[in-house]
Design a protein around this motif. Sequence first.
Motif, short mmCIF file in Angstrom:
data_model
loop_
_atom_site.label_atom_id
_atom_site.label_comp_id
_atom_site.label_asym_id
_atom_site.label_seq_id
_atom_site.Cartn_x
_atom_site.Cartn_y
_atom_site.Cartn_z
N LYS A 44 -35.79 -16.31 -43.05
CA LYS A 44 -36.37 -17.04 -41.89
C LYS A 44 -36.58 -16.32 -40.70
CE LYS A 44 -34.14 -21.34 -43.62
NZ LYS A 44 -33.18 -22.52 -43.26
N LYS A 45 -36.94 -14.95 -40.84
CA LYS A 45 -37.38 -14.09 -39.71
C LYS A 45 -38.82 -13.74 -40.06
CE LYS A 45 -32.93 -12.63 -38.10
NZ LYS A 45 -31.95 -11.41 -37.66
N PRO A 46 -39.71 -13.98 -39.19
CA PRO A 46 -41.21 -13.71 -39.22
C PRO A 46 -41.34 -12.07 -39.38
CG PRO A 46 -41.04 -14.52 -37.16
CD PRO A 46 -39.43 -14.54 -37.88
N GLU A 47 -42.06 -11.63 -40.07
CA GLU A 47 -42.62 -10.19 -40.04
C GLU A 47 -44.12 -10.10 -39.62
OE1 GLU A 47 -41.63 -8.31 -43.78
OE2 GLU A 47 -39.38 -8.89 -43.69
N ILE A 48 -44.24 -10.18 -38.31
CA ILE A 48 -45.52 -10.36 -37.91
C ILE A 48 -45.93 -8.99 -37.22
CG2 ILE A 48 -47.26 -11.49 -36.23
CD1 ILE A 48 -45.71 -14.04 -36.78
N ALA A 81 -45.96 -20.30 -45.82
CA ALA A 81 -44.73 -21.18 -45.48
C ALA A 81 -44.25 -21.75 -46.62
CB ALA A 81 -45.15 -22.28 -44.21
N SER A 82 -42.90 -21.55 -46.74
CA SER A 82 -42.10 -22.07 -47.83
C SER A 82 -40.78 -23.13 -47.17
CB SER A 82 -41.35 -21.16 -48.65
OG SER A 82 -40.84 -20.06 -48.10
N ASP A 83 -40.81 -23.03 -45.90
CA ASP A 83 -39.74 -23.63 -45.16
C ASP A 83 -40.29 -24.25 -43.80
OD1 ASP A 83 -37.32 -23.76 -42.94
OD2 ASP A 83 -36.31 -24.06 -45.21
N PRO A 84 -39.94 -25.52 -43.62
CA PRO A 84 -40.46 -26.13 -42.13
C PRO A 84 -40.31 -24.86 -40.96
CG PRO A 84 -39.36 -27.68 -43.17
CD PRO A 84 -39.07 -26.44 -44.04
N SER A 85 -39.28 -24.36 -40.93
CA SER A 85 -38.96 -23.60 -39.69
C SER A 85 -40.02 -22.52 -39.77
CB SER A 85 -37.40 -22.59 -39.97
OG SER A 85 -37.37 -21.92 -40.97
N HIS A 86 -40.74 -22.09 -40.76
CA HIS A 86 -41.76 -20.99 -40.78
C HIS A 86 -43.17 -21.41 -39.79
CE1 HIS A 86 -40.12 -19.68 -44.88
NE2 HIS A 86 -39.46 -19.33 -43.98
N PHE A 87 -42.93 -22.66 -39.68
CA PHE A 87 -43.99 -23.08 -38.88
C PHE A 87 -44.03 -22.89 -37.11
CE2 PHE A 87 -45.25 -26.34 -42.06
CZ PHE A 87 -46.21 -25.72 -42.42
N ASN A 88 -42.52 -22.66 -36.87
CA ASN A 88 -42.05 -22.35 -35.47
C ASN A 88 -43.09 -21.32 -34.90
OD1 ASN A 88 -40.30 -24.28 -35.68
ND2 ASN A 88 -38.72 -22.74 -36.07
N VAL A 89 -43.59 -20.20 -35.41
CA VAL A 89 -44.31 -19.17 -35.21
C VAL A 89 -45.60 -19.54 -34.42
CG1 VAL A 89 -45.32 -18.38 -37.11
CG2 VAL A 89 -44.76 -16.70 -35.22
N LEU A 90 -46.35 -20.83 -35.34
CA LEU A 90 -47.57 -21.41 -35.10
C LEU A 90 -47.51 -22.24 -33.85
CD1 LEU A 90 -48.35 -21.87 -38.73
CD2 LEU A 90 -49.02 -19.98 -37.32
N ARG A 91 -46.34 -22.60 -33.23
CA ARG A 91 -46.64 -23.47 -32.03
C ARG A 91 -47.56 -22.89 -30.91
NH1 ARG A 91 -40.27 -25.04 -31.02
NH2 ARG A 91 -40.00 -26.29 -33.11
N THR A 93 -47.36 -22.64 -27.79
CA THR A 93 -46.64 -21.92 -27.07
C THR A 93 -46.47 -20.47 -27.33
OG1 THR A 93 -44.48 -22.85 -27.32
CG2 THR A 93 -45.82 -23.73 -25.62
N SER A 94 -46.66 -20.35 -28.55
CA SER A 94 -46.17 -18.81 -29.08
C SER A 94 -47.29 -17.65 -28.86
CB SER A 94 -46.27 -18.86 -30.51
OG SER A 94 -46.15 -17.44 -31.23
N PRO A 95 -46.66 -16.62 -28.40
CA PRO A 95 -47.72 -15.41 -27.79
C PRO A 95 -48.37 -14.90 -28.93
CG PRO A 95 -45.45 -14.96 -27.37
CD PRO A 95 -45.36 -16.37 -27.62
N VAL A 96 -47.83 -14.93 -30.06
CA VAL A 96 -48.13 -14.05 -31.09
C VAL A 96 -49.39 -14.78 -31.73
CG1 VAL A 96 -47.75 -13.70 -33.75
CG2 VAL A 96 -45.61 -13.78 -31.99
N ARG A 235 -58.52 -23.62 -29.45
CA ARG A 235 -56.79 -23.54 -29.62
C ARG A 235 -56.14 -22.89 -28.59
NH1 ARG A 235 -54.50 -19.72 -31.87
NH2 ARG A 235 -56.34 -19.14 -33.08
N LYS A 236 -56.78 -21.63 -28.18
CA LYS A 236 -56.04 -20.76 -27.27
C LYS A 236 -56.46 -21.15 -26.12
CE LYS A 236 -58.23 -16.79 -29.05
NZ LYS A 236 -58.25 -15.52 -29.37
N THR A 237 -57.35 -22.24 -25.55
CA THR A 237 -57.45 -22.49 -24.15
C THR A 237 -56.83 -23.96 -23.93
OG1 THR A 237 -59.54 -23.71 -24.81
CG2 THR A 237 -59.69 -21.30 -24.21
N ALA A 238 -56.72 -24.28 -22.60
CA ALA A 238 -56.16 -25.73 -22.41
C ALA A 238 -57.14 -26.70 -23.05
CB ALA A 238 -56.42 -25.84 -20.58
N PHE A 239 -56.34 -27.85 -23.29
CA PHE A 239 -56.99 -28.74 -23.85
C PHE A 239 -57.27 -30.18 -22.57
CE2 PHE A 239 -54.29 -27.49 -27.21
CZ PHE A 239 -55.18 -27.46 -28.48
#
Length: 268
Positions: A44-48, A81-91, A93-96, A235-239
Amino acid sequence: MAVFVDLNLTNCTEVKKLQSVIEMAAHLGYSAVAINHIAEFENKKPEIVKPISTKDLFPSPPTVQGKSTPIQILKRLTVIASDPSHFNVLRSTSPVTRLYDIVAVYPKTEKLFHAACTTIDVDIICINVTEKYPFFFRRPPVNAAIERGIFFELIYTPAIKDSTLRRYTISNALSLMEICKGKNIIVSSGAEKPLELRGPYDVATLGLLFGLSERSAKAALSTNCRAALLHGETRKTAFGITHTVKKPQTLEDEGEAAEPVSKKAKKE
């Protein structure tokens, strides 16, 4: 003249090989390509990894065949993504995700597919073409994704490599077309080698086997790709939201509206 785009060139460790793939794409007439960085998860740790810089690839990118402009090289992130926690990196607010022009997700289960269509902030949802889909596509999540401006991606390279993979690709593509009716579809190569690339018009012809109309197949390589890129920019700008309210009618307005009627009555 149509502007063709391939949003999925597989990132490889050999820079020379990646250079040759991009050069082939420019020779075939693609105006823009995206280098796809795939994020695998272990425990559950991303390798980005940090996206490769264009300057590290070419001092000056190759010129597009038939045009005087250089090919545009974009950065793409695909999260498997094979687990819901994998979506966390796609929020949002994520700088990635801000390091990439395009963000895609490859959901492994029906639950994750539904979440990707309805709530996760991505630009592209990848459709598995290497095996039979473990679930059926349903209209509500697919329609939700279309309304949100998210695109579904089909990869054609497996279809030209192996007859079994070609059967899976066509079958899964036709299942999706029954629901989305050819809307918001992108066809990409997923190429790792120059010989795996095909020209835009050859790919559009291949799209007919996927259930696309001639117009939709061409859009899957041009206008839909540009719309996905625009979605990535927003997606990278303000809504922002514009809300309109109907002005309530006042007594003064009612009096003004009734005045011509009263004058008419006096004349009569």
